[in-house]
Enzyme design. Sequence first.
Site, PDB file in Angstrom:
ATOM      1  N   ARG A 238     -58.106 -30.530  18.751  1.00 33.00           N
ATOM      2  CA  ARG A 238     -56.757 -31.072  18.798  1.00 33.00           C
ATOM      3  C   ARG A 238     -55.827 -30.057  18.147  1.00 33.00           C
ATOM      4  NH1 ARG A 238     -58.528 -33.909  22.061  1.00 33.00           N
ATOM      5  NH2 ARG A 238     -58.542 -36.177  22.179  1.00 33.00           N
ATOM      6  N   GLU A 267     -47.808 -31.631  22.756  1.00 30.71           N
ATOM      7  CA  GLU A 267     -48.172 -31.449  24.167  1.00 30.71           C
ATOM      8  C   GLU A 267     -47.274 -32.313  25.032  1.00 30.71           C
ATOM      9  OE1 GLU A 267     -52.406 -32.058  24.570  1.00 30.71           O
ATOM     10  OE2 GLU A 267     -52.852 -30.553  23.062  1.00 30.71           O
ATOM     11  N   HIS A 286     -54.599 -28.289  28.040  1.00 23.72           N
ATOM     12  CA  HIS A 286     -55.503 -29.382  27.637  1.00 23.72           C
ATOM     13  C   HIS A 286     -56.343 -29.863  28.835  1.00 23.72           C
ATOM     14  CE1 HIS A 286     -56.090 -32.830  24.526  1.00 23.72           C
ATOM     15  NE2 HIS A 286     -57.186 -32.624  25.238  1.00 23.72           N
TER      16      HIS A 286
HETATM   17  C1  DGY Z   1     -60.994 -35.817  24.992  1.00 18.57           C
HETATM   18  O1  DGY Z   1     -61.851 -36.355  25.689  1.00 18.57           O
HETATM   19  O2  DGY Z   1     -60.722 -36.187  23.854  1.00 18.57           O
HETATM   20  C2  DGY Z   1     -60.260 -34.684  25.613  1.00 18.57           C
HETATM   21  O3  DGY Z   1     -59.619 -33.899  24.691  1.00 18.57           O
HETATM   22  C3  DGY Z   1     -59.269 -35.232  26.603  1.00 18.57           C
HETATM   23  O4  DGY Z   1     -58.248 -35.832  25.898  1.00 18.57           O
END
Ligand code: DGY
Length: 324
Positions: A238, A267, A286
Amino acid sequence: MKPRVFIPRAVPPEVETYIAEHCDYFMWNDSVPIPEEQYLRRLAEADGLLTTTSDKITREKLDHAPNLKAISNIGVGYNNFDIGEMKRRGIVGTNTPGVLDETVADLIFGLMLAAARRFAELDARIRAGRWSPADGSSLFGLDVHHRTLGIIGMGRIGEAVARRGKWGFGMNVLYYNRTRKPDAEEELGARYRTMEELLAEADFIVLMTPLTADTRHLIGKNEFDLMKKTAVFVNASRGETVDEQALFEALRDRRIYAAGLDVYQEEPISDSHPLTKLPNAVLLPHIGSATQSTRTDMARLAAENLVAALGGRQPPNVVKELLD
Ligand code: DGY
């Protein structure tokens, strides 16, 4: 009477069919996001929410959802949940671990290679009509094979990255994790390091820790200063696990070699963000789990979690903070 489910972003047809068998539902089926006012109106009627990790579940949203019993994330991360509020209201929260590990690990390896061998920068160069200078050394990058891979956050995805590094590229694997992983140590010869040791020793540093209060800005100026000047840093966890300004400065000042990023503090990242000006940053929007087959598997698992929760059964993937 069937439970009512709200799906703010379309899921694949077979998953929609499964939901339809078990629930009454409303699914937003447009390529533009559902307007806030309509989102809240639909949420107000819902017993269950089948959503994605970019849907921030705030107290205000929950105040609009008097009947809500379960929220099922299509994603392994769940930092979008307000755990305290969900607990207080007795709302079940689930995620989709396991089904995306190999797909995300592929992407991470792609980012390592792209950053080390300068794919994005050199691709842009060709498109600008500049094939190669007389002295090709200005196109050189760094080797990945047989270098040292340092993984921060040795969960299932971290281990899938480690396997690629060890068995595919002959890398030495180091890791840092809250708890030791004897299986990874035995299978992959992965060696445990403190965070400081790992940052100083690794050529490739992959951050894969979940975002929690403890991991926010886990990597900042001090950590970048500990890395080698030739280090390649990859973040697919993240954005908020990294101090983005410190990352920008480390890349701009060439205190590290390059970075491969799939996640950002905000984002979508704006096209005027300083990171977009740096040739040594490879930026992806992402897409860690974004293949048709993996996203379908994730949506199916999330739907199964939700149907179980709404049927009064224990879903297979309740997030650990919400387990009794
Ligand atoms: C997750 O599965 O957490 C990926 O980052 C997609 O948001």
